[in-house]
Design an enzyme around this catalytic site. Structure first.
Site, PDB file in Angstrom:
ATOM      1  N   HIS A 178       0.805  -1.216   0.000  1.00 56.49           N
ATOM      2  CA  HIS A 178       0.000   0.000   0.000  1.00 56.49           C
ATOM      3  C   HIS A 178       0.837   1.264   0.000  1.00 56.49           C
ATOM      4  O   HIS A 178       0.434   2.279  -0.556  1.00 56.49           O
ATOM      5  CB  HIS A 178      -1.001  -0.023   1.150  1.00 56.49           C
ATOM      6  CG  HIS A 178      -2.217  -0.798   0.775  1.00 56.49           C
ATOM      7  ND1 HIS A 178      -2.427  -2.098   1.165  1.00 56.49           N
ATOM      8  CD2 HIS A 178      -3.243  -0.483  -0.042  1.00 56.49           C
ATOM      9  CE1 HIS A 178      -3.545  -2.531   0.622  1.00 56.49           C
ATOM     10  NE2 HIS A 178      -4.067  -1.579  -0.113  1.00 56.49           N
ATOM     11  N   CYS A 484      -8.934  -1.674 -11.474  1.00 57.51           N
ATOM     12  CA  CYS A 484      -8.428  -0.561 -10.663  1.00 57.51           C
ATOM     13  C   CYS A 484      -7.153  -0.918  -9.912  1.00 57.51           C
ATOM     14  O   CYS A 484      -6.701  -0.172  -9.066  1.00 57.51           O
ATOM     15  CB  CYS A 484      -9.502  -0.075  -9.689  1.00 57.51           C
ATOM     16  SG  CYS A 484     -10.010  -1.330  -8.494  1.00 57.51           S
TER      17      CYS A 484
HETATM   18  C1  PEP Z   1      -6.291  -4.345  -5.727  1.00 52.99           C
HETATM   19  O1  PEP Z   1      -6.205  -5.279  -4.925  1.00 52.99           O
HETATM   20  O2  PEP Z   1      -5.881  -4.386  -6.884  1.00 52.99           O
HETATM   21  C2  PEP Z   1      -6.904  -3.079  -5.308  1.00 52.99           C
HETATM   22  C3  PEP Z   1      -7.182  -2.129  -6.162  1.00 52.99           C
HETATM   23  O3  PEP Z   1      -7.140  -2.918  -3.980  1.00 52.99           O
HETATM   24  P1  PEP Z   1      -6.019  -2.607  -2.881  1.00 52.99           P
HETATM   25  O4  PEP Z   1      -4.722  -2.350  -3.607  1.00 52.99           O
HETATM   26  O5  PEP Z   1      -6.484  -1.430  -2.117  1.00 52.99           O
HETATM   27  O6  PEP Z   1      -5.984  -3.862  -2.071  1.00 52.99           O
END
Ligand code: PEP
Ligand code: MG
Length: 524
Positions: A178, A484
């Site tokens: 993250h 996304c």
């Molecule tokens: C993903 O897992 O690709 C996503 C967009 O969610 P996050 O990165 O917040 O887990």
């Protein structure tokens, strides 16, 4: 000396090294008694929420001890003398230490075993709060510094001022963590997987987050070469800017929708809405910072983004806590958090917290084109339960005459069960592929582990095949499918994603220009 690593957020930074692994710093005094009191109050609260999180997963005896600590911390008898000492001019840390030491001495002097044993608990409590206080005073890196260490917490990233440059160089870390995602969204250069180096870093360094490496104690020739690469990169980025104002179209004339991913409502301040097709993912867990945000705070945050988007779609995801995003007082300690109680699983076990977010979303929906999606869905039942909570809260708001609207509800496709058998989800309003998690689960390669980063690739045929089949399912059923995950903004992955049938990507704002430029180069 150049150390090789893996680029996690492209860019270049030249600046002084700041040691993230240095010893914890001492508490820094505040300017006034009121601020000292507030610092102590928030350190006590922080210690309480940490202990509460621990107690939730601890078994009988351990839970009992932790609950005792929490009760002690919440008992004014312990803090009143400390607040009084602050009133007579002591800084918060000294006041707390004195008050607790006096109490500890009393217990130690007792001739009863029970009270003597409680002295150890009090010492623990004292240190918990002192720790929270000194974290509060954590040394800030100088502007433009390169933060160098084993890993970096998302809160540390968010607390750093990046307006004057700087970057992140991690010995461990992962491109899919993250923090890496935050770095890409803010355009902060970041390299991971540099490995342990013998020296503790000092002086100026050169961070090459385009190719993945850092030069410590650079020679003049190295500085010269670095600056050339850095300007060439800036020039390429500048050229990509010309794509920003135009819709994304491939060489073959195929139109691709490109939205942005945001975390904090302030992220939209620097984005021209005309340059994108809306918000494809607003991650709300970062609103859930140190304390759980109340309904009003959330409502205002969502409303701000909806109003900024002015009618373009805004997809807000319900809180995706857990995994590598622990939230004190909400998530639980687990041995394998990525396979545990995260995302919708956690929200469904905590309807008290979830319902607050649902009401804020329902109320915000009247201010724009809102869509809501659920993270980490694995079964259709989870979707049905979450949708039922929306319906219940909608009825509640209606009966109280509060303005609201039920937005279309969709899901993230990031757990392989959904990508493999999407037919159970024929009634959702939309599907959004989370390639960060889908990749880590398909490849069994944690997104935050540099040692397996080479396996964590969206371009592996297994991941691409799943993405293509989800895209085909959406076309067949008339359900919009977007992506996304961070691969959507990666020029190296874009051709394969479009080949797989996707026509709708959501990318980090800092990657918008490069992504559109990359799309223009694809012949799909
Ligand atoms: C993903 O897992 O690709 C996503 C967009 O969610 P996050 O990165 O917040 O887990
Ligand atoms: Mg995810």
């Amino acid at each position: 000396m150049r150390i090789e690593g893996i680029p996690a957020s492209a860019g270049y930074a030249e600046g002084p090294l700041f040691d993230l692994d240095g010893p914890p710093v001492a508490y820094r005094g505040k300017a006034s008694t009121t601020e000292e009191k507030a610092a102590l109050k928030s350190a006590i609260d922080k210690a309480v929420s940490r202990l509460t999180a621990l107690a939730e997963t601890a078994d009988g005896e351990a839970a009992g001890i932790l609950e005792f600590h929490i009760a002690m911390l919440q008992d004014d008898a312990l803090s009143v003398p400390a607040f009084a000492a602050i009133g007579s001019g002591e800084p918060a840390d000294a006041a707390w230490r004195q008050a607790l030491d006096a109490e500890i001495a009393g217990y130690e002097a007792s001739d009863q075993d029970y009270f003597q044993a409680r002295a150890a608990d009090l010492r623990d409590i004292r240190d918990q709060v002192l720790r929270a206080l000194s974290e509060d005073g954590e040394a800030a890196a100088p502007p433009g510094a390169i933060l160098y260490g084993t890993d970096i917490a998302p809160t540390r990233f968010l607390e750093t001022d990046w307006s004057r440059g700087g970057g992140i160089a991690l010995k461990a870390g992962s491109t899919a963590s993250h923090v890496a995602m935050l770095a890409r969204s803010r355009g902060v250069p970041m390299v991971v997987g540099l490995g342990a180096s013998a020296d503790s870093p000092v002086g100026v360094a050169l961070l090459d987050a385009e190719h993945g490496g850092i030069v410590l104690s650079p020679s003049p020739a190295e500085v010269e070469a670095f600056r050339q690469s850095s300007s060439a990169f800036a020039a390429r980025q500048g050229k990509a800017q010309t794509f920003l104002a135009q819709p994304a179209i491939t060489r073959a004339g195929t139109v691709v929708r490109v939205q942005v991913n945001i975390a904090d409502p302030s992220d939209v301040d620097g984005i021209d809405i005309a340059s994108c097709d809306g918000v494809g993912l607003m991650r709300t867990e970062f609103l859930f910072g140190k304390v759980l945000p109340d309904e009003e705070t959330q409502y205002r945050a969502y409303r701000k983004v909806l109003e900024w988007a002015g009618g373009k779609p805004v997809t807000i995801r319900t809180v995706d806590a857990g995994g590598d995003k622990p939230l004190p007082g909400f998530t639980v300690a687990e041995t394998n958090p990525f396979l545990g109680l995260r995302g919708i699983r956690l929200s469904l076990t905590r309807p008290d917290v979830f319902r607050v977010q649902i009401r804020a979303l329902l109320r915000a929906a009247v201010h724009g084109n809102l869509k809501v999606m659920f993270p980490m869905i694995a079964t259709a039942e989870e979707y049905a339960l979450a949708a039922a909570l929306f319906a219940e809260e909608q009825t509640g708001l209606a009966s109280r005459g509060v303005a609201h609207k039920l937005p279309p509800l969709g899901i993230m496709v990031e757990v392989p069960s959904v990508a493999i058998a999407p037919e159970a989800f024929a009634d959702v309003a939309f599907l959004s592929i989370g390639s960060n998690d889908l990749t880590q689960y398909v490849m069994a390669a944690a997104r935050d582990n540099a040692a397996v980063a080479h396996l964590n690739s969206v371009r592996h045929p297994a991941v691409l095949r799943l993405i293509a089949s989800v895209a085909a399912f959406g076309r067949e059923k008339g359900i919009p499918v977007s992506l996304c995950g961070d691969s959507g903004g990666d020029p190296a992955a874009i051709p394969a994603l479009l080949e797989a049938g996707l026509r709708d990507l959501s990318v980090a704002p800092a990657q918008l220009a490069m992504a559109k430029a990359a799309i223009a180069d694809v012949s799909v």
